[in-house]
Design a protein around this motif. Sequence first.
Motif, short mmCIF file in Angstrom:
data_model
loop_
_atom_site.label_atom_id
_atom_site.label_comp_id
_atom_site.label_asym_id
_atom_site.label_seq_id
_atom_site.Cartn_x
_atom_site.Cartn_y
_atom_site.Cartn_z
N GLY A 1 0.63 -1.04 0.06
CA GLY A 1 -0.02 0.04 0.09
C GLY A 1 0.85 1.18 0.01
N LYS A 2 2.00 1.25 0.92
CA LYS A 2 2.80 2.49 0.68
C LYS A 2 3.46 2.61 -0.71
CE LYS A 2 4.09 2.26 5.68
NZ LYS A 2 5.06 2.00 6.51
N ILE A 3 3.78 1.41 -1.36
CA ILE A 3 4.31 1.56 -2.65
C ILE A 3 3.56 2.15 -3.62
CG2 ILE A 3 5.32 0.06 -4.76
CD1 ILE A 3 6.63 -1.80 -2.46
N VAL A 4 2.19 1.88 -3.56
CA VAL A 4 1.23 2.34 -4.38
C VAL A 4 0.79 3.81 -3.95
CG1 VAL A 4 -1.28 2.10 -5.14
CG2 VAL A 4 0.24 0.10 -4.78
N GLY A 5 0.87 4.08 -2.85
CA GLY A 5 0.67 5.49 -2.49
C GLY A 5 1.77 6.33 -3.18
N SER A 6 3.00 5.84 -3.18
CA SER A 6 4.06 6.86 -3.51
C SER A 6 3.96 6.61 -4.98
CB SER A 6 5.54 6.10 -3.01
OG SER A 6 6.29 6.78 -3.76
N PHE A 7 3.55 5.82 -5.75
CA PHE A 7 3.36 5.80 -7.04
C PHE A 7 2.48 6.63 -7.52
CE2 PHE A 7 1.06 3.91 -10.92
CZ PHE A 7 2.33 3.85 -11.73
N VAL A 8 1.12 6.70 -6.80
CA VAL A 8 0.33 7.67 -7.00
C VAL A 8 0.80 9.12 -6.66
CG1 VAL A 8 -2.15 8.45 -6.32
CG2 VAL A 8 -2.06 6.00 -6.90
N ASN A 9 1.33 9.34 -5.57
CA ASN A 9 1.56 10.84 -5.29
C ASN A 9 2.53 11.26 -5.78
OD1 ASN A 9 -0.77 10.87 -3.47
ND2 ASN A 9 0.39 9.92 -1.69
N ASP A 10 3.76 10.43 -6.11
CA ASP A 10 4.91 10.77 -6.80
C ASP A 10 5.03 10.66 -8.23
OD1 ASP A 10 5.51 11.41 -3.99
OD2 ASP A 10 6.40 9.44 -3.74
N ILE A 11 4.42 9.63 -8.87
CA ILE A 11 4.40 9.50 -10.21
C ILE A 11 3.25 9.63 -11.03
CG2 ILE A 11 4.92 7.57 -12.05
CD1 ILE A 11 7.21 7.97 -10.11
N ILE A 12 1.92 9.36 -10.61
CA ILE A 12 0.80 9.70 -11.33
C ILE A 12 0.18 11.05 -11.15
CG2 ILE A 12 -1.51 8.87 -11.63
CD1 ILE A 12 0.18 6.92 -12.44
N MET A 13 0.29 11.61 -10.04
CA MET A 13 -0.53 12.82 -9.69
C MET A 13 0.24 14.22 -10.48
SD MET A 13 -3.11 11.94 -8.61
CE MET A 13 -3.92 13.31 -8.20
N PRO A 14 1.57 14.14 -10.18
CA PRO A 14 2.16 15.49 -11.00
C PRO A 14 1.83 15.53 -12.33
CG PRO A 14 3.79 14.15 -9.35
CD PRO A 14 2.58 13.28 -9.46
N PRO A 15 2.04 14.54 -13.39
CA PRO A 15 1.76 14.63 -14.65
C PRO A 15 0.28 14.85 -14.87
CG PRO A 15 2.99 12.56 -14.53
CD PRO A 15 2.66 13.04 -13.08
#
Length: 144
Positions: A30-44
């Motif tokens: 869940g932490k990995i997915v949270g980081s993926f969403v917040n740091d990879i998906i949401m900025p673009p």
Amino acid sequence: MSFKEDFKKFAMRGNVIDMAVGVIIGGAFGKIVGSFVNDIIMPPLGMAIGKMDFTNLFVSLNGQHYATLEAAKKAGAPVLAYGSFINAVLDFVILAFIIFIMVRQINRLNPPPAPKPDPRLCPYCRSEIADDATRCPHCTSQLD
């Protein structure tokens, strides 16, 4: 049986240990997915819809305007942080999709067992009998 022995017996069951391992791995995943969403998906995604940062989407309930969610929280203002909710929903959707893909692949690797053939029935009493039986154990009829 004492409470301590009963609890030890419960806690040392294989299912409980497997579940505990699953919860721990799930939390880390869940932490990995949270980081993926917040740091990879949401900025673009934020850039694509006008350089918007979803974490700063909020409504101040006291009627005052604050530049950021952090500033509103520092001021002690009650806020509805719907941007954080959007991030949490995206976390869930992505995590559910990843789990769906994983389960689908696992099911492809482990196909379900072939269904068992219909049991042999006695032609006289219609009871289930062994395939190699020469006499029905229920009605004692001679079989072919």
